[in-house]
Each structure stands twice: as structure tokens, then as C-alpha cells.
Scaffold this active site. Structure first.
Site, PDB file in Angstrom:
ATOM      1  N   GLU A   1       0.785   3.658   2.004  1.00 11.26           N
ATOM      2  CA  GLU A   1       1.205   3.980   3.374  1.00 11.26           C
ATOM      3  C   GLU A   1       2.468   3.203   3.758  1.00 11.26           C
ATOM      4  OE1 GLU A   1      -1.767   3.174   2.259  1.00 11.26           O
ATOM      5  OE2 GLU A   1      -3.384   4.057   3.424  1.00 11.26           O
TER       6      GLU A   1
ATOM      7  N   CYS B   1       0.839  -1.201   0.000  1.00 14.26           N
ATOM      8  CA  CYS B   1       0.000   0.000   0.000  1.00 14.26           C
ATOM      9  C   CYS B   1       0.877   1.255   0.000  1.00 14.26           C
ATOM     10  CB  CYS B   1      -0.889   0.027   1.240  1.00 14.26           C
ATOM     11  SG  CYS B   1      -2.323  -1.070   1.147  1.00 14.26           S
TER      12      CYS B   1
HETATM   13  N1  THU Z   1      -4.377   0.745  -1.300  1.00 11.37           N
HETATM   14  C1  THU Z   1      -3.453   1.558  -0.693  1.00 11.37           C
HETATM   15  O1  THU Z   1      -2.377   1.825  -1.248  1.00 11.37           O
HETATM   16  N2  THU Z   1      -3.742   2.062   0.535  1.00 11.37           N
HETATM   17  C2  THU Z   1      -4.920   1.854   1.190  1.00 11.37           C
HETATM   18  O2  THU Z   1      -5.050   2.247   2.342  1.00 11.37           O
HETATM   19  C3  THU Z   1      -6.030   1.197   0.500  1.00 11.37           C
HETATM   20  C4  THU Z   1      -5.642   0.395  -0.691  1.00 11.37           C
HETATM   21  C5  THU Z   1      -4.046   0.161  -2.602  1.00 11.37           C
HETATM   22  C6  THU Z   1      -3.755  -1.310  -2.562  1.00 11.37           C
HETATM   23  C7  THU Z   1      -4.033  -1.720  -3.977  1.00 11.37           C
HETATM   24  O3  THU Z   1      -2.849  -1.504  -4.757  1.00 11.37           O
HETATM   25  C8  THU Z   1      -5.097  -0.748  -4.453  1.00 11.37           C
HETATM   26  O4  THU Z   1      -5.110   0.318  -3.508  1.00 11.37           O
HETATM   27  C9  THU Z   1      -6.496  -1.351  -4.527  1.00 11.37           C
HETATM   28  O5  THU Z   1      -6.846  -1.948  -3.313  1.00 11.37           O
END
Ligand code: THU
Length: 133
Positions: free
Chosen positions: A57, A55
Site C-alpha cells: 500500500e 508494504c
Molecule cells: N504486507 C503488506 O504489504 N501489506 C499489508 O497490508 C500487510 C502486510 C507485507 C509486509 C511484509 O512484507 C509481508 O506482507 C509480511 O507481513
């Protein structure tokens, strides 16, 4: 230190353009203000093994630690439209570790404290309470 929420949102949107998202096509950017004034950023990085996607974060926290550590005071995560999105459950745990109750996260309705985003969190104190340190 008063966060520049709009500046953080812009930094998050800018880094979201670097996201590697060939599977979801859903770029995310994250920007955080550290307690020494530094701004750290991250974008999501996906993988053919879908479950190991990083993610935005995660990247932001990695940059925080790699550039000297410190505590996060304010975080904004955005979608490709530049709209604030809420961190997923796993990322709330990451944010708790590096920000704790002082950290506030932007939401569509304004900043929210971590104790509201992750109530009754398990954290570092639970470990040191038993191990002593
Ligand atoms: N995603 C994030 O980067 N951060 C979050 O808090 C929610 C989801 C990303 C993970 C994945 O690459 C895409 O969003 C779809 O879930």
C-alpha cells in the site's frame, strides 16, 4: 465512478509478482482506483532491517502522489493466491489520508468502507482544526 473490482484484483496480483520479499516470502500487491480513473499499484519491498519493510500500500500511495495525486475510491490488496487481504493497521492510516470515508476496500466478504476499517480515525481534519490550515 463504479470500480471494476475484478480488474483491480488482477492488477494487484500482477504487481505482486514484482514484490521483493526475501525474508517473509509473502508477496503482496495493491491496486487502487483514483477519482480521475487512473489505476495505481504497489508491491511490498522488504529490507534486512525487518522493521523498515515497505508494504504494498505504501508503494501504491507513492505512485498515486507521484503521478498527480487525487483521491482513492477503491483499493484491492491481494496475497500470492490472488485472494483479497486486509491492509495492516499502519496502511489503513495511509489509506485514510488519501481516500477518507469515500474509499472502499475489498475484503473476502466484499467491499468495506474506510469508516468500518478504521473507525474514529485520526486524520487531516484533526490537524487543521487546531492549526487553521
Ligand atoms: N504486507 C503488506 O504489504 N501489506 C499489508 O497490508 C500487510 C502486510 C507485507 C509486509 C511484509 O512484507 C509481508 O506482507 C509480511 O507481513
Amino acid at each position: 465512478m463504479k470500480p471494476d473490482w475484478e480488474g483491480l484484483r488482477q492488477a494487484a496480483l500482477e504487481v505482486s509478482r514484482q514484490a521483493y520479499v526475501p525474508y517473509s516470502h509473502y508477496p503482496v500487491g495493491a491496486a487502487g482506483l483514483a477519482d480521475d480513473g487512473r489505476v495505481v499499484v504497489g508491491c511490498n519491498v522488504e529490507n534486512a532491517g525487518y522493521g523498515v519493510a515497505l508494504c504494498a500500500e505504501c508503494g501504491m500511495v507513492s505512485q498515486l502522489v507521484a503521478t498527480g495525486g487525487g483521491r482513492l475510491l477503491a483499493v484491492v490488496c491481494v496475497n500470492a493466491l490472488g485472494e483479497p487481504i486486509l491492509p495492516c493497521g499502519r496502511c489503513r492510516q495511509l489509506l485514510w489520508e488519501h481516500g477518507g470515508e469515500r474509499l472502499h476496500v475489498q475484503t473476502p466478504g466484499g467491499p468495506l468502507g474506510m469508516t468500518d476499517l478504521l473507525p474514529l480515525a485520526f486524520g487531516p481534519d484533526d490537524i487543521t482544526h487546531v492549526t487553521g490550515g
